[in-house]
Design an enzyme around this catalytic site. Structure first.
Site, PDB file in Angstrom:
ATOM      1  N   ALA A  69       0.841  -1.326  -0.065  1.00 26.23           N
ATOM      2  CA  ALA A  69       0.173  -0.039   0.069  1.00 26.23           C
ATOM      3  C   ALA A  69       0.856   1.126   0.006  1.00 26.23           C
ATOM      4  CB  ALA A  69      -0.938   0.065   1.414  1.00 26.23           C
TER       5      ALA A  69
ATOM      6  N   HIS B 232      11.577  -8.347  10.858  1.00 28.54           N
ATOM      7  CA  HIS B 232      12.569  -7.337  10.838  1.00 28.54           C
ATOM      8  C   HIS B 232      13.625  -7.891  10.037  1.00 28.54           C
ATOM      9  CE1 HIS B 232      11.557  -5.602  14.841  1.00 28.54           C
ATOM     10  NE2 HIS B 232      10.641  -5.189  14.038  1.00 28.54           N
TER      11      HIS B 232
ATOM     12  N   HIS C  41      13.206  -1.617  17.274  1.00 23.79           N
ATOM     13  CA  HIS C  41      12.392  -2.011  16.143  1.00 23.79           C
ATOM     14  C   HIS C  41      12.801  -1.219  14.955  1.00 23.79           C
ATOM     15  CE1 HIS C  41       8.972  -4.019  18.319  1.00 23.79           C
ATOM     16  NE2 HIS C  41       9.696  -3.614  19.021  1.00 23.79           N
TER      17      HIS C  41
HETATM   18  P1  FDA Z   1       8.299  -1.102   3.015  1.00 21.04           P
HETATM   19  O1  FDA Z   1       7.711  -2.470   2.986  1.00 21.04           O
HETATM   20  O2  FDA Z   1       7.685   0.081   4.046  1.00 21.04           O
HETATM   21  O3  FDA Z   1       8.211  -0.581   1.584  1.00 21.04           O
HETATM   22  C1  FDA Z   1       8.179  -1.214   0.609  1.00 21.04           C
HETATM   23  C2  FDA Z   1       7.136  -0.684  -0.524  1.00 21.04           C
HETATM   24  O4  FDA Z   1       7.518  -1.029  -2.031  1.00 21.04           O
HETATM   25  C3  FDA Z   1       5.706  -1.253  -0.302  1.00 21.04           C
HETATM   26  O5  FDA Z   1       4.724  -0.284  -0.336  1.00 21.04           O
HETATM   27  C4  FDA Z   1       5.482  -2.135  -1.328  1.00 21.04           C
HETATM   28  O6  FDA Z   1       4.240  -2.241  -1.829  1.00 21.04           O
HETATM   29  C5  FDA Z   1       6.227  -1.696  -2.627  1.00 21.04           C
HETATM   30  N1  FDA Z   1       6.722  -2.541  -3.660  1.00 21.04           N
HETATM   31  C6  FDA Z   1       7.367  -3.833  -3.543  1.00 21.04           C
HETATM   32  N2  FDA Z   1       7.752  -4.291  -4.511  1.00 21.04           N
HETATM   33  C7  FDA Z   1       7.309  -3.462  -5.600  1.00 21.04           C
HETATM   34  C8  FDA Z   1       7.447  -3.220  -6.886  1.00 21.04           C
HETATM   35  N3  FDA Z   1       7.932  -4.358  -7.654  1.00 21.04           N
HETATM   36  N4  FDA Z   1       6.768  -2.182  -7.680  1.00 21.04           N
HETATM   37  C9  FDA Z   1       6.311  -1.336  -6.926  1.00 21.04           C
HETATM   38  N5  FDA Z   1       6.275  -1.206  -5.529  1.00 21.04           N
HETATM   39  C10 FDA Z   1       6.910  -2.303  -4.769  1.00 21.04           C
HETATM   40  N6  FDA Z   1       9.081  -1.941  12.915  1.00 21.04           N
HETATM   41  C11 FDA Z   1       8.875  -1.047  13.887  1.00 21.04           C
HETATM   42  O7  FDA Z   1       9.757   0.093  13.920  1.00 21.04           O
HETATM   43  N7  FDA Z   1       7.970  -1.108  14.809  1.00 21.04           N
HETATM   44  C12 FDA Z   1       6.941  -1.875  14.808  1.00 21.04           C
HETATM   45  O8  FDA Z   1       6.028  -2.113  15.732  1.00 21.04           O
HETATM   46  C13 FDA Z   1       7.249  -2.810  13.823  1.00 21.04           C
HETATM   47  N8  FDA Z   1       6.349  -3.923  13.646  1.00 21.04           N
HETATM   48  C14 FDA Z   1       6.156  -4.694  12.374  1.00 21.04           C
HETATM   49  C15 FDA Z   1       4.906  -5.466  12.294  1.00 21.04           C
HETATM   50  C16 FDA Z   1       4.784  -6.254  11.162  1.00 21.04           C
HETATM   51  C17 FDA Z   1       3.750  -6.973  10.996  1.00 21.04           C
HETATM   52  C18 FDA Z   1       5.886  -6.064  10.114  1.00 21.04           C
HETATM   53  C19 FDA Z   1       5.548  -6.792   8.990  1.00 21.04           C
HETATM   54  C20 FDA Z   1       7.068  -5.340  10.186  1.00 21.04           C
HETATM   55  C21 FDA Z   1       7.002  -4.462  11.498  1.00 21.04           C
HETATM   56  N9  FDA Z   1       8.292  -3.709  11.648  1.00 21.04           N
HETATM   57  C22 FDA Z   1       8.077  -2.718  12.741  1.00 21.04           C
HETATM   58  C23 FDA Z   1       8.989  -3.570  10.789  1.00 21.04           C
HETATM   59  C24 FDA Z   1       8.903  -2.124   9.748  1.00 21.04           C
HETATM   60  O9  FDA Z   1       7.848  -1.624   9.480  1.00 21.04           O
HETATM   61  C25 FDA Z   1       9.550  -2.197   8.358  1.00 21.04           C
HETATM   62  O10 FDA Z   1      10.894  -2.811   8.591  1.00 21.04           O
HETATM   63  C26 FDA Z   1       9.593  -1.132   7.631  1.00 21.04           C
HETATM   64  O11 FDA Z   1       8.355  -0.411   7.547  1.00 21.04           O
HETATM   65  C27 FDA Z   1      10.256  -1.581   6.229  1.00 21.04           C
HETATM   66  O12 FDA Z   1      10.310  -0.019   5.187  1.00 21.04           O
HETATM   67  P2  FDA Z   1      10.782  -0.418   3.988  1.00 21.04           P
HETATM   68  O13 FDA Z   1      10.901   1.216   3.379  1.00 21.04           O
HETATM   69  O14 FDA Z   1      12.241  -1.068   4.088  1.00 21.04           O
HETATM   70  O15 FDA Z   1       9.927  -1.299   2.897  1.00 21.04           O
END
Ligand code: FDA
Length: 569
Positions: A85, A506, A549
């Site tokens: 999203a 993570h 986190h």
């Molecule tokens: P992120 O996933 O945010 O962004 C990647 C984006 O790229 C997405 O929007 C995706 O849809 C898009 N994308 C992927 N492939 C694509 C493509 N081919 N073309 C176009 N778009 C594409 N951390 C924390 O600090 N506190 C917490 O409480 C938590 N809890 C937690 C719970 C759960 C269930 C999860 C899964 C993770 C957490 N985390 C967390 C971790 C933290 O939220 C996470 O590490 C970061 O949001 C990741 O940020 P990024 O920018 O790396 O990727």
């Protein structure tokens, strides 16, 4: 408005991508396009509800990536959640806002990233933060929440603070006394976001305290700025790969994208492509574009453009387990309380444990190297492991995170060892960009990871036997003493842990920022080695796991990345 060529294309409108897009579009003469696979979740209650953690899992905004069967970790595959999203994983995460221990960020420099240390990153944590002072919210009175004014930023876009889910019935204070009464006391830490994390603390979250809704990357960095005419966002559009200029140096000139209506086309960028698709996607986009390990690429008929074999390697994640206990009182809210013990607070015999681990590091490094076909070199991994060992046994970083969550007549706990040694990988398993990847975190590959996870469980049992908490609690309902006896040895804990863990969500380091000669994928300006104009700015670049986190550190990296890019252009 849409331009036919953009200055920058940001791939992935998630946690990191929206930060970079926002900051670059502060320059009025710069056109930025964000391409995001998911849609807007502005009004999605599974996102906004501060008490709704988990409600979005399994819905269409969760990528729900599947791992390979976990050979060392119970045999079954695991599900790795990630947000699909605008806002990325920040729209489904637990909202916890905790940073890292200072020495952990300093280790990024020790491993060879000149200029990346706590002192240089700390201002970027604060730059992004819009801290909401708890005394402005009457419902927080008596809740025990506290903060150190100098450790926070007040003018950044990302709202950080507490929601009305916080309890003010004295539980926080009783828990504090309990921690101090443990055999090895856990001190109170007023604010874990200043670089010193060890202790018991009441951390803030990414919430809008006034509206009592989740704060995510889109609410912070996109929606308030969406009228900027040079900031463009395409939703429901999947990037398949980079496209290359012809010429001698390796320069990207755009991306191939499949739009919501199913058509595939190419969109051009005149300056740079910035990968922010997350640690389980960005390395795959490099591979699909011909940047990676020739052995992987040739299997799927992809021509090698840049021979960079460590793309997708160094994958590090944590394992999450929980114990549950009956509560004698009923709770109507479900906040959570955290403790970050150091190794000497979790292991009574820490010195002996450290000595044994140190002796095992060469063996562990060889095991990791051999598991990935020596793509990452044993001697390099051994050095990384020694840095990690120093962090645990000399710098005394937190070795576990212990979360306590009252709800109804239950105390749930969640815990994880913060810095597992296992290293896994993620690679394409097809030239088709829509195909599932091969993801293998190799959970529990190395004995110490299980030992630390086991010892943290014993720590929780001790906590619940310590007053005043002991009198407030009934029996342990999971795993329960009939399943794991009070005096269970490591072996006695092992099957419960390995059959009941989940990913701690993570995953990091799959396009690690490190010198190329020790296996790095990006340099200190986050540029991919061997490519003139492609950067990675998401969780993939973190060389080591952090004890907090991930999101706060990812926001900070992305804030700094934007400054680096601006300074170069
Ligand atoms: P992120 O996933 O945010 O962004 C990647 C984006 O790229 C997405 O929007 C995706 O849809 C898009 N994308 C992927 N492939 C694509 C493509 N081919 N073309 C176009 N778009 C594409 N951390 C924390 O600090 N506190 C917490 O409480 C938590 N809890 C937690 C719970 C759960 C269930 C999860 C899964 C993770 C957490 N985390 C967390 C971790 C933290 O939220 C996470 O590490 C970061 O949001 C990741 O940020 P990024 O920018 O790396 O990727």
């Amino acid at each position: 408005t849409s331009a036919s060529t953009y200055d920058y294309i940001v791939v992935g409108g998630g946690t990191s991508g929206l930060v970079v897009a926002n900051r670059l579009s502060e320059l009025e003469n710069i056109n930025v396009l964000v391409i995001e696979a998911g849609g807007s979740v502005y009004d999605n209650v599974n996102v906004t509800d501060t008490g709704g953690y988990g409600n979005a899992f399994g819905t269409d905004i969760d990528w729900a990536y599947k791992t390979e069967d976990q050979e060392y970790g119970g045999g079954a595959p695991q599900t790795l959640r990630a947000g699909k999203a605008l806002g990325g994983t920040s729209v489904i995460n637990g909202m916890v806002y905790t940073r890292a221990q200072k020495s952990q960020i300093d280790a990024w420099e020790t491993v060879g990233n000149k200029g990346w240390n706590w002192e240089t990153l700390f201002p970027y944590y604060k730059k992004g933060e819009g801290f909401q002072v708890p005394s402005h919210y009457s419902w927080l009175e008596g809740s025990g929440v506290a903060y150190e004014p100098a450790d926070h930023g007040y003018k950044g876009p990302l709202k950080v603070g507490w929601s009305s889910d916080q309890l003010n019935d004295g539980l926080a204070q009783k828990l504090n006394t309990t921690y101090q009464n443990m055999e090895i006391p856990i001190p109170y830490n007023k604010d874990a976001n200043g670089g010193q994390m060890v202790g018991y603390t009441l951390y803030p979250k990414t919430v809008d305290s006034k509206l009592n809704i989740r704060e995510d990357a889109a609410r912070a960095y996109y929606y308030p700025y969406k009228s900027r005419s040079n900031l463009h966002v395409w939703l429901n559009a999947n990037v398949n790969k980079l496209t290359w200029k012809t010429g001698n140096d390796v320069t990207a000139d755009g991306v191939e994208v499949t739009l919501a209506n199913g058509t595939t086309s190419t969109v051009k960028a005149s300056r740079e492509i910035i990968l922010a698709a997350g640690s389980l996607k960005s390395p795959l986009l490099l591979e699909l574009s011909g940047v990676g390990n020739p052995d992987v690429l040739s299997k799927y008929g992809i021509e090698t453009k840049v021979n960079l074999p460590t793309v997708g390697e160094n994958l590090q994640d944590q394992m999450n387990n929980g114990l549950a206990f009956d509560s004698k009182t009923k709770y109507t809210k479900a906040p959570d309380y955290v403790a970050y013990p150091s190794v000497s607070q979790v292991f009574l015999n820490a010195t002996a444990v450290g000595k044994q681990l140190l002796a095992n590091l060469p063996k562990y490094a060889a095991q990791v190297a051999s598991a990935n076909g020596n793509v990452t070199k044993s001697k390099d991994i051994e050095r990384f492991f020694k840095i990690q060992w120093d962090l645990i046994f000399k710098a005394h970083i937190p070795v576990a995170e212990i979360l306590l969550e009252p709800s109804g007549y239950t105390y749930d706990t969640e815990y994880w060892a913060t810095v597992p040694f296992a290293r896994g990988n993620v690679h394409i398993s097809s030239a088709d960009p829509t195909a599932a990847a091969s993801i293998d975190p190799k959970y529990f590959m190395l004995d110490f990871d299980l030992q630390a996870q086991t010892q943290a469980a014993r720590f929780i049992r001790e906590l619940f036997q310590t007053e005043p908490f002991a009198s407030m609690t009934g029996s342990e309902t999971s795993p329960g003493l009939s399943s794991v006896a009070a005096d269970a040895d490591d072996e006695g804990w092992s099957s419960f842990i390995k059959n009941n863990y989940r990913s701690n969500f993570h995953p990091i380091s799959t396009a690690a920022m490190m010198p190329k000669e020790v296996g790095g994928v990006v340099d200190t300006s986050l540029k991919v080695y061997g490519v003139s104009n492609v950067r990675v700015v998401d969780a993939s670049v973190m060389p080591f796991q952090v004890c907090g986190h991930l999101q706060s550190t990812i926001y900070a990296i992305a804030e700094r990345a934007a400054d680096i890019i601006k300074a170069e252009n």
